[in-house]
Design a protein around this motif. Structure first.
Motif, PDB file in Angstrom:
ATOM      1  N   THR A 199      45.027  36.006  35.325  1.00  0.00           N
ATOM      2  CA  THR A 199      44.608  36.929  36.385  1.00  0.00           C
ATOM      3  C   THR A 199      44.323  36.147  37.670  1.00  0.00           C
ATOM      4  O   THR A 199      44.045  34.949  37.636  1.00  0.00           O
ATOM      5  CB  THR A 199      43.308  37.668  35.979  1.00  0.00           C
ATOM      6  N   HIS A 200      44.399  36.840  38.772  1.00  0.00           N
ATOM      7  CA  HIS A 200      44.096  36.236  40.078  1.00  0.00           C
ATOM      8  C   HIS A 200      43.032  37.081  40.768  1.00  0.00           C
ATOM      9  O   HIS A 200      42.550  38.050  40.200  1.00  0.00           O
ATOM     10  CB  HIS A 200      45.391  36.123  40.892  1.00  0.00           C
ATOM     11  N   HIS A 201      42.684  36.738  41.987  1.00  0.00           N
ATOM     12  CA  HIS A 201      41.747  37.574  42.765  1.00  0.00           C
ATOM     13  C   HIS A 201      41.873  37.198  44.232  1.00  0.00           C
ATOM     14  O   HIS A 201      42.673  36.336  44.594  1.00  0.00           O
ATOM     15  CB  HIS A 201      40.320  37.434  42.235  1.00  0.00           C
ATOM     16  N   GLY A 208      44.457  34.786  48.566  1.00  0.00           N
ATOM     17  CA  GLY A 208      45.058  35.286  49.804  1.00  0.00           C
ATOM     18  C   GLY A 208      46.168  36.306  49.591  1.00  0.00           C
ATOM     19  O   GLY A 208      46.449  37.107  50.473  1.00  0.00           O
ATOM     20  N   HIS A 209      46.832  36.284  48.425  1.00  0.00           N
ATOM     21  CA  HIS A 209      47.900  37.267  48.185  1.00  0.00           C
ATOM     22  C   HIS A 209      47.547  38.212  47.027  1.00  0.00           C
ATOM     23  O   HIS A 209      48.391  38.965  46.566  1.00  0.00           O
ATOM     24  CB  HIS A 209      49.251  36.577  47.944  1.00  0.00           C
ATOM     25  N   ALA A 210      46.301  38.150  46.581  1.00  0.00           N
ATOM     26  CA  ALA A 210      45.818  39.101  45.565  1.00  0.00           C
ATOM     27  C   ALA A 210      44.683  39.890  46.193  1.00  0.00           C
ATOM     28  O   ALA A 210      44.117  39.474  47.202  1.00  0.00           O
ATOM     29  CB  ALA A 210      45.318  38.353  44.335  1.00  0.00           C
ATOM     30  N   ASP A 239      42.747  31.782  38.701  1.00  0.00           N
ATOM     31  CA  ASP A 239      43.379  31.797  40.024  1.00  0.00           C
ATOM     32  C   ASP A 239      44.178  30.511  40.281  1.00  0.00           C
ATOM     33  O   ASP A 239      44.112  29.566  39.508  1.00  0.00           O
ATOM     34  CB  ASP A 239      42.348  32.044  41.128  1.00  0.00           C
ATOM     35  N   HIS A 240      44.940  30.536  41.371  1.00  0.00           N
ATOM     36  CA  HIS A 240      45.828  29.411  41.697  1.00  0.00           C
ATOM     37  C   HIS A 240      45.062  28.172  42.179  1.00  0.00           C
ATOM     38  O   HIS A 240      44.072  28.290  42.903  1.00  0.00           O
ATOM     39  CB  HIS A 240      46.782  29.793  42.825  1.00  0.00           C
ATOM     40  N   LEU A 241      45.583  27.020  41.802  1.00  0.00           N
ATOM     41  CA  LEU A 241      45.111  25.747  42.354  1.00  0.00           C
ATOM     42  C   LEU A 241      45.393  25.728  43.866  1.00  0.00           C
ATOM     43  O   LEU A 241      46.456  26.164  44.293  1.00  0.00           O
ATOM     44  CB  LEU A 241      45.894  24.606  41.687  1.00  0.00           C
ATOM     45  N   ALA A 267      47.848  39.708  36.733  1.00  0.00           N
ATOM     46  CA  ALA A 267      47.420  40.736  37.691  1.00  0.00           C
ATOM     47  C   ALA A 267      46.939  40.108  38.995  1.00  0.00           C
ATOM     48  O   ALA A 267      46.178  39.147  38.990  1.00  0.00           O
ATOM     49  CB  ALA A 267      46.305  41.577  37.079  1.00  0.00           C
ATOM     50  N   HIS A 268      47.413  40.673  40.104  1.00  0.00           N
ATOM     51  CA  HIS A 268      46.943  40.281  41.430  1.00  0.00           C
ATOM     52  C   HIS A 268      46.171  41.434  42.067  1.00  0.00           C
ATOM     53  O   HIS A 268      45.931  41.445  43.276  1.00  0.00           O
ATOM     54  CB  HIS A 268      48.121  39.875  42.322  1.00  0.00           C
ATOM     55  N   ASN A 269      45.813  42.417  41.228  1.00  0.00           N
ATOM     56  CA  ASN A 269      45.096  43.612  41.665  1.00  0.00           C
ATOM     57  C   ASN A 269      44.337  44.116  40.435  1.00  0.00           C
ATOM     58  O   ASN A 269      44.948  44.230  39.367  1.00  0.00           O
ATOM     59  CB  ASN A 269      46.134  44.640  42.135  1.00  0.00           C
TER      60      ASN A 269
HETATM   61 ZN   LIG Z   1      49.672  34.555  42.748  1.00  0.00          ZN
END
Ligand SMILES: [Zn+2]
Ligand SMILES: [Zn+2]
Length: 275
Positions: free
Chosen positions: A7-9, A13-15, A38-40, A235-237
């Motif tokens: 998952t991201h959040h 910046g793009h989630a 989330d992304h490094l 998921a980015h949302n």
């Molecule tokens: Zn992403």
């Protein structure tokens, strides 16, 4: 057991959505173990002169981990949160990646290849990168990087193993396609030998490739090789948390899998799952 380990959040910046919104959604969906991953932050390119909204700024990384750990405590007994990161594998930057990751008490680290040099092959704004390139050569570079990520010792889970297919680019000749299959199978062998897990990432269903990462024939091979599998919606949302995971579980089940790999403190165990 229902899990979502990818998952991201909003920090990237793009989630969209705060971490806690993903947690709340996870509880509503009946997810028992939710991985925050989330992304490094970008390390091999200057964020100021690159595409915007690729990843959280480096200064946010400690705050991200702190917030994840606080949520893990706050929601103990309600939902099991796992603190992770989707950490890019970038060839030549292994020591730097290790240095950035080592101060934190991760539950797990996903190793994903997004970048071939400065080209993010998963970014829809960069699909022009395929123009004028030999698609087979790109696949060779990509799978070489995935093998190196598995052997690097940096990660617990290989992320979206065949994401190179995401936008539908690839060799079109029978010989080219046959070589891609060989590259995929060789890579799976390296992953199996390295002893790490791999994810079944459902997000590919909604991408131009219209299939999960990895594809079913690779999942069958992964089962034969004994590679442990985890599940992720990517998921980015918050509204998309868990998307595709019912189908993913079904695919795993029909391939023969009866257990999912889960992590705490980077120690892997397995839990049974049902359809
Ligand atoms: Zn992403
Ligand atoms: Zn990714």
């Amino acid at each position: 057991m229902h899990i979502d380990y990818h998952t991201h959040h909003e920090r990237c910046g793009h989630a969209v959505g705060k971490l806690e919104e993903y947690v709340q959604r996870g509880i509503a969906l009946g997810i028992q173990q939710l991985g925050l991953s989330d992304h490094l932050p970008l390390i091999h390119i200057d964020p100021a002169s690159y595409y915007p909204e690729m990843a959280m700024p480096m200064a946010e990384l400690p705050r991200y981990v702190e917030e994840c750990l606080a949520l893990k405590e706050r929601y103990r007994g309600v939902i099991d949160l796992r603190v992770g990161l989707e950490a890019d594998y970038i060839e030549g930057y292994e020591d730097q990646i290790h240095e950035i990751l080592s101060p934190y008490p991760w539950d797990y680290l996903i190793g994903s290849v997004h970048f071939l040099g400065e080209w993010d092959i998963t970014d829809y704004r960069q699909v022009h990168g395929w123009e004028g390139r030999d698609a087979l050569e790109v696949y060779r570079l990509y799978y070489d990087a995935v093998k190196k990520s598995a052997l690097s010792g940096l990660y617990d889970i290989i992320g979206h193993m065949d994401v190179i297919k995401r936008f539908g680019y690839g060799p079109q000749t029978p010989e080219g396609k046959a070589e891609v299959t060989t590259l995929e199978l060789e890579t799976l062998k390296v992953i199996a030998d390295s002893g790490i897990a791999m994810e079944l990432n459902a997000s590919g269903l909604t991408k131009p490739c219209a299939e999960m990462f990895p594809a079913e024939h690779l999942l069958q091979e992964a089962f034969k090789l004994g590679i442990p599998l985890t599940l992720g919606s990517d998921a980015h949302n918050p509204a998309k948390l868990g998307d595709g995971l019912q189908e993913a579980r079904s695919m795993l089940w029909h391939t023969g899998f009866r257990e999912l790999a889960v992590f705490e403190g980077r120690r892997r165990t397995t839990v049974p799952f049902k359809l």
